[in-house]
Design a protein around this motif. Structure first.
Motif, mmCIF file in Angstrom:
data_model
loop_
_atom_site.group_PDB
_atom_site.id
_atom_site.type_symbol
_atom_site.label_atom_id
_atom_site.label_comp_id
_atom_site.label_asym_id
_atom_site.label_seq_id
_atom_site.Cartn_x
_atom_site.Cartn_y
_atom_site.Cartn_z
ATOM 1 N N UNK A 90 35.312 42.688 39.789
ATOM 2 C CA UNK A 90 35.295 42.549 38.329
ATOM 3 C C UNK A 90 33.869 42.667 37.798
ATOM 4 N N UNK A 91 32.918 42.045 38.502
ATOM 5 C CA UNK A 91 31.520 42.128 38.097
ATOM 6 C C UNK A 91 30.989 43.548 38.132
ATOM 7 N N UNK A 92 31.390 44.326 39.132
ATOM 8 C CA UNK A 92 30.961 45.714 39.209
ATOM 9 C C UNK A 92 31.440 46.539 38.026
ATOM 10 N N UNK A 96 28.798 48.165 35.235
ATOM 11 C CA UNK A 96 28.809 49.603 35.003
ATOM 12 C C UNK A 96 29.091 49.923 33.533
ATOM 13 N N UNK A 97 30.032 49.180 32.943
ATOM 14 C CA UNK A 97 30.344 49.388 31.523
ATOM 15 C C UNK A 97 29.120 49.124 30.647
ATOM 16 N N UNK A 121 26.329 39.714 32.763
ATOM 17 C CA UNK A 121 27.549 38.995 33.133
ATOM 18 C C UNK A 121 28.175 39.601 34.387
ATOM 19 N N UNK A 122 28.195 40.931 34.462
ATOM 20 C CA UNK A 122 28.730 41.568 35.664
ATOM 21 C C UNK A 122 27.935 41.225 36.911
ATOM 22 N N UNK A 191 32.608 44.414 47.137
ATOM 23 C CA UNK A 191 33.577 43.329 47.010
ATOM 24 C C UNK A 191 34.706 43.448 48.012
ATOM 25 N N UNK A 192 35.115 44.667 48.329
ATOM 26 C CA UNK A 192 36.212 44.861 49.282
ATOM 27 C C UNK A 192 35.842 44.387 50.686
ATOM 28 N N UNK A 193 34.554 44.316 51.000
ATOM 29 C CA UNK A 193 34.116 43.887 52.336
ATOM 30 C C UNK A 193 34.146 42.374 52.516
ATOM 31 N N UNK A 194 34.221 41.623 51.420
ATOM 32 C CA UNK A 194 34.061 40.169 51.482
ATOM 33 C C UNK A 194 35.345 39.476 51.921
ATOM 34 N N UNK A 195 35.675 39.583 53.197
ATOM 35 C CA UNK A 195 36.879 38.951 53.741
ATOM 36 C C UNK A 195 36.703 37.429 53.716
ATOM 37 N N UNK A 196 37.652 36.683 53.133
ATOM 38 C CA UNK A 196 37.495 35.219 53.047
ATOM 39 C C UNK A 196 37.623 34.548 54.407
#
Length: 486
Positions: A90-92, A96-97, A121-122, A191-196
């Motif tokens: 979401x931050x990305x 970018x926006x 904020x992003x 973000x996709x790499x951040x496995x909990x």
């Protein structure tokens, strides 16, 4: 086939997927901190295009830095209650926006809102959760892992500074902002790499977790329009927040928080005014951008080597002292800067300041983790970076006002230098007082009971004399004839 749960672990793995977390955090620091630093390269372009003074133009960099740190607790809350992956993606999108909308700005106020607020904020939703994830995956190699992850800021600055200058020359500042907007979309990949991962420490307070979980289940069974729903929701929220932010009452954390305010005031203006200062003393545009590149690459060396050095056995217990030393050295560099008015003198300055800047940035999460523990690290880092917000907001405009008023950069740099030195001295004084108080308490304990011997391991003291006496008595009784244990 049994389902494999990859999100559970009894202790930090200190490797494995943790190195992918380090790689993801490395890219996050490139897309957030390095890009933020490179905004200063637009300073002269914005000032010329909008015909504004130093103070007004400096607000752009101040706002993006301020919002990034001010909203850091929000990033921690999203990470804790949803997931780190959702927060960073979401931050990305938001960052970018902000860059893309900023490329269409027609006034500085538009840049304040787009490049400042929206992009900041992003970045806030990405920065502290990514750093906290590294702390969850590493324990024994924590300083080294953070050194590699945080080096993204220096590597990114080294690469992006000349690239951004080239983009401005080829496509104007509007085209450069548009391209950077596409670049920071890589945060979604990070973000996709951040496995909990769930650690053993996360279940240290089962009673509080049980209360919050029970209340959430009750809320699902009750009508959303019930009068009790709002009360239960507030109670559950207070319970969770109390558990997440209980470290705010720790004296060590309070001292660290106060020192961070002064450190943050001093560290920000250099990245705004190094290029304008170099131009004012006769350095060319390319050479001024090259100084930022030097600052970035030496920052990398400071990140990695200081992280590696403080992981050695001789320094592993002195992270706190190494941190305050690095902050103090950056303050001393500031005091020397007004005397350096040529490229051959500014290059050694960039090397020295960049090295110790990378050193203390690496140790911020390490020192914070030592004070609050791994479980509260995400929330604590959110607060620490939140405390950067106001200094980041006011320090560049104050420095710009001093430049406009005095006609030189001397007063601005001296104020920043003394601020960082005071931050270091405050931490050293607090640690000295704590050490003296601890020694005094040990002396009083020995005076009250001569047989009492204290073995100290960190903050825990073990009384062993009585246990030894008891074992000695048992051995004597065993040697006596007719003794039979029952």
């Amino acid at each position: 086939m049994a389902k494999v749960n990859r999100t559970r672990s009894t202790s930090p793995p200190d490797g494995g997927w943790g190195w992918m977390i380090v790689a993801g955090c490395f890219l996050v620091t490139i897309c957030t901190r390095a890009v933020t630093r490179c905004i200063s390269i637009f300073f002269v372009e914005f000032q010329t295009y909008f015909t504004q003074d130093y103070a007004q133009t400096a607000w752009i960099h101040s706002i993006v830095d301020c919002v990034t740190m001010l909203c850091a607790p929000l990033g921690s809350v999203v990470s804790n209650h949803l997931s780190c992956q959702v927060g960073i993606m979401l931050g990305g999108l938001l960052a970018s926006t902000g860059f893309i909308l900023g490329s269409f700005a027609t006034s500085l106020k538009h840049l304040y809102l787009t490049l400042g607020v929206l992009t900041g904020l992003g970045f806030a939703l990405c920065y502290s959760p990514a750093i906290a994830m590294v702390g969850k995956y590493f324990n024994r190699r924590k300083a080294l892992a953070y050194g590699i992850a945080m080096s993204g800021s220096g590597i990114g600055t080294f690469i992006l500074a000349p690239v951004v200058q080239l983009l401005i020359e080829q496509f104007s500042w509007r085209g450069a902002l548009l391209i950077l907007g596409g670049f920071v979309l890589n945060l979604c990949v990070c973000g996709a790499l951040m496995r909990p991962i769930t650690l053993k420490e996360d279940h240290a307070t089962p009673e509080q977790n049980y209360v919050c979980r029970t209340q959430k289940e009750d809320l699902k069974r009750v009508s959303p329009y019930s009068s009790l729903t709002k009360e239960w929701a507030q109670t559950c929220l207070c319970c969770c927040l109390q558990q997440e932010y209980r470290f705010l009452l720790m004296s060590d954390f309070v001292v660290l928080a106060i020192s961070v305010l002064f450190m943050a005031y001093g560290c920000s203006p250099l990245f705004v005014y190094l290029v304008p200062y170099a131009l004012s003393v006769g350095v060319s545009h390319q050479q001024a951008a090259f100084l930022m590149s030097i600052l970035g690459v030496i920052d990398i060396i400071g990140n990695i080597t200081f992280g590696w050095l403080t992981n050695r056995r001789c320094l592993k217990n002195y992270h706190y002292i190494c941190y305050l030393f690095a902050v103090g050295m950056d303050g001393f560099c500031y005091l020397c800067l007004p005397m350096l008015q040529s490229l051959p003198l500014l290059v050694p300055f960039s090397c020295t300041f960049g090295y110790f800047d990378g050193a203390y940035v690496t140790l911020i999460p390490v020192v914070t983790a030592e004070i609050v523990g791994t479980t509260s690290l995400s929330s604590a880092l959110g607060v620490v970076y939140f405390l950067h917000a106001v200094p980041y907001l006011v320090s560049p405009p104050i420095a710009g006002w001093l430049v406009d008023t005095t006609g030189s950069y001397t007063a601005a740099f001296l104020l920043c230098g003394f601020s960082m030195i005071f931050s270091s001295v405050l931490l050293g004084f607090a640690r000295l007082v704590k050490r003296m108080r601890k020694t005094q308490l040990q002396f009083i304990a020995k005076e009250s009971d001569p047989k009492l011997q204290l073995w100290t391991n960190g903050a825990v003291a073990y009384s062993v004399t009585r246990e030894l006496d008891q074992k000695h008595g048992e051995s004597v009784a065993t040697a006596m004839p007719g003794y039979s244990p029952t």
